[in-house]
Write a protein that holds these residues in place. Sequence first.
Motif, mmCIF file in Angstrom:
data_model
loop_
_atom_site.group_PDB
_atom_site.id
_atom_site.type_symbol
_atom_site.label_atom_id
_atom_site.label_comp_id
_atom_site.label_asym_id
_atom_site.label_seq_id
_atom_site.Cartn_x
_atom_site.Cartn_y
_atom_site.Cartn_z
ATOM 1 N N GLN A 108 1.032 -1.311 -0.089
ATOM 2 C CA GLN A 108 0.132 0.129 0.130
ATOM 3 C C GLN A 108 0.903 1.265 -0.047
ATOM 4 O O GLN A 108 2.081 1.054 0.626
ATOM 5 C CB GLN A 108 -0.888 -0.116 1.083
ATOM 6 C CG GLN A 108 -2.172 1.005 1.187
ATOM 7 C CD GLN A 108 -3.080 0.623 0.168
ATOM 8 O OE1 GLN A 108 -2.949 -0.361 -0.541
ATOM 9 N NE2 GLN A 108 -4.060 1.403 0.044
ATOM 10 N N THR A 117 4.750 0.604 1.159
ATOM 11 C CA THR A 117 5.498 -0.191 0.449
ATOM 12 C C THR A 117 6.054 0.319 -0.998
ATOM 13 O O THR A 117 5.202 0.139 -1.905
ATOM 14 C CB THR A 117 4.895 -1.535 0.147
ATOM 15 O OG1 THR A 117 4.491 -1.844 1.648
ATOM 16 C CG2 THR A 117 5.746 -2.813 -0.110
ATOM 17 N N ILE A 118 7.310 0.719 -0.887
ATOM 18 C CA ILE A 118 7.851 1.276 -2.064
ATOM 19 C C ILE A 118 9.205 0.983 -2.470
ATOM 20 O O ILE A 118 10.158 1.148 -1.532
ATOM 21 C CB ILE A 118 7.937 2.934 -1.893
ATOM 22 C CG1 ILE A 118 6.494 3.394 -1.537
ATOM 23 C CG2 ILE A 118 8.509 3.570 -3.495
ATOM 24 C CD1 ILE A 118 6.377 4.910 -1.576
ATOM 25 N N SER A 165 10.394 1.377 -5.994
ATOM 26 C CA SER A 165 10.637 2.351 -6.773
ATOM 27 C C SER A 165 9.554 3.148 -7.178
ATOM 28 O O SER A 165 8.194 2.411 -7.397
ATOM 29 C CB SER A 165 11.653 1.752 -8.020
ATOM 30 O OG SER A 165 10.871 1.095 -8.729
ATOM 31 N N GLY A 182 7.703 5.305 -10.357
ATOM 32 C CA GLY A 182 7.967 5.700 -11.710
ATOM 33 C C GLY A 182 7.625 7.325 -11.866
ATOM 34 O O GLY A 182 8.003 7.852 -11.324
ATOM 35 N N VAL A 236 3.102 6.631 -9.768
ATOM 36 C CA VAL A 236 3.075 5.281 -10.561
ATOM 37 C C VAL A 236 3.794 4.415 -9.672
ATOM 38 O O VAL A 236 5.001 4.582 -9.633
ATOM 39 C CB VAL A 236 3.355 5.453 -11.900
ATOM 40 C CG1 VAL A 236 3.093 3.700 -12.629
ATOM 41 C CG2 VAL A 236 2.551 6.258 -12.639
ATOM 42 N N VAL A 237 3.214 3.471 -8.897
ATOM 43 C CA VAL A 237 3.871 2.532 -8.261
ATOM 44 C C VAL A 237 3.264 1.246 -8.191
ATOM 45 O O VAL A 237 2.541 0.735 -7.254
ATOM 46 C CB VAL A 237 4.122 2.789 -6.477
ATOM 47 C CG1 VAL A 237 5.327 1.975 -5.715
ATOM 48 C CG2 VAL A 237 4.628 4.421 -6.306
ATOM 49 N N ARG A 238 3.614 0.330 -9.373
ATOM 50 C CA ARG A 238 2.751 -0.600 -9.517
ATOM 51 C C ARG A 238 1.345 -0.495 -9.741
ATOM 52 O O ARG A 238 0.606 -1.369 -9.566
ATOM 53 C CB ARG A 238 3.098 -1.964 -8.672
ATOM 54 C CG ARG A 238 4.537 -2.240 -8.300
ATOM 55 C CD ARG A 238 4.795 -3.310 -7.382
ATOM 56 N NE ARG A 238 4.093 -3.257 -6.375
ATOM 57 C CZ ARG A 238 4.438 -2.526 -5.169
ATOM 58 N NH1 ARG A 238 5.601 -1.681 -5.379
ATOM 59 N NH2 ARG A 238 3.731 -2.402 -3.982
ATOM 60 N N GLY A 239 0.903 0.682 -10.112
ATOM 61 C CA GLY A 239 -0.302 1.141 -9.908
ATOM 62 C C GLY A 239 -0.451 2.434 -9.794
ATOM 63 O O GLY A 239 0.677 3.138 -9.667
ATOM 64 N N TYR A 274 -1.511 5.833 -7.701
ATOM 65 C CA TYR A 274 -1.944 6.344 -6.265
ATOM 66 C C TYR A 274 -2.339 7.871 -6.582
ATOM 67 O O TYR A 274 -1.582 8.595 -7.141
ATOM 68 C CB TYR A 274 -0.912 6.053 -5.103
ATOM 69 C CG TYR A 274 -0.885 4.437 -5.114
ATOM 70 C CD1 TYR A 274 0.058 3.665 -5.654
ATOM 71 C CD2 TYR A 274 -1.527 3.573 -4.013
ATOM 72 C CE1 TYR A 274 -0.034 2.252 -5.706
ATOM 73 C CE2 TYR A 274 -1.836 2.370 -3.949
ATOM 74 C CZ TYR A 274 -0.916 1.718 -4.680
ATOM 75 O OH TYR A 274 -0.655 0.243 -4.500
#
Length: 114
Positions: free
Chosen positions: A1, A27-28, A30, A32, A98-101, A103
Motif C-alpha cells: 500500500q 511499500t515502495i 521504486s 515511476g 505510479v508504483v505498480r499502480g 496512487y
Amino acid sequence: QVQLVESGGGLVQAGGSLRLSCAASGTIFSIGAMGWYRRAPGKQRELVATITSGGNTNYAGSVKGRFTISRDNANNRVYLQMNSLKPEDTAVYYCNAVVRGIYWGQGTQVTVSS
C-alpha cells in the motif's frame, strides 16, 4: 500500500508564489512517474505537470514558464513551485505516483485572490 500526502496549499494574492510538496510512503521499491493535477470548481481534473524517474518533465500549456515540477527520489517526494499565480489557478491540487499502480493524494487547496 502507498500513501501520498500533499502540503503547502493556501491563500495567496495574484502574482504570488506557493510551493506544494507531496510525500510518498508505504511499500515502495521504486516510483515511476509522479505528477500534479488540479480540479477547479465546476471543472474536470486536469494535468498540471508530470516528471519521470529520470527527470523528464511535461507541463500543461497554461502553467508552462510559471510552474516547475521537481522530485527527490531518495526521499520519495515531488514538488511543484508555482510562481506568478493567477486567480484561474485556484483549484484543489492532487499529486499522483505510479508504483505498480496509480496512487493519488487527498489534495490540497490553492486559492489565488485577485
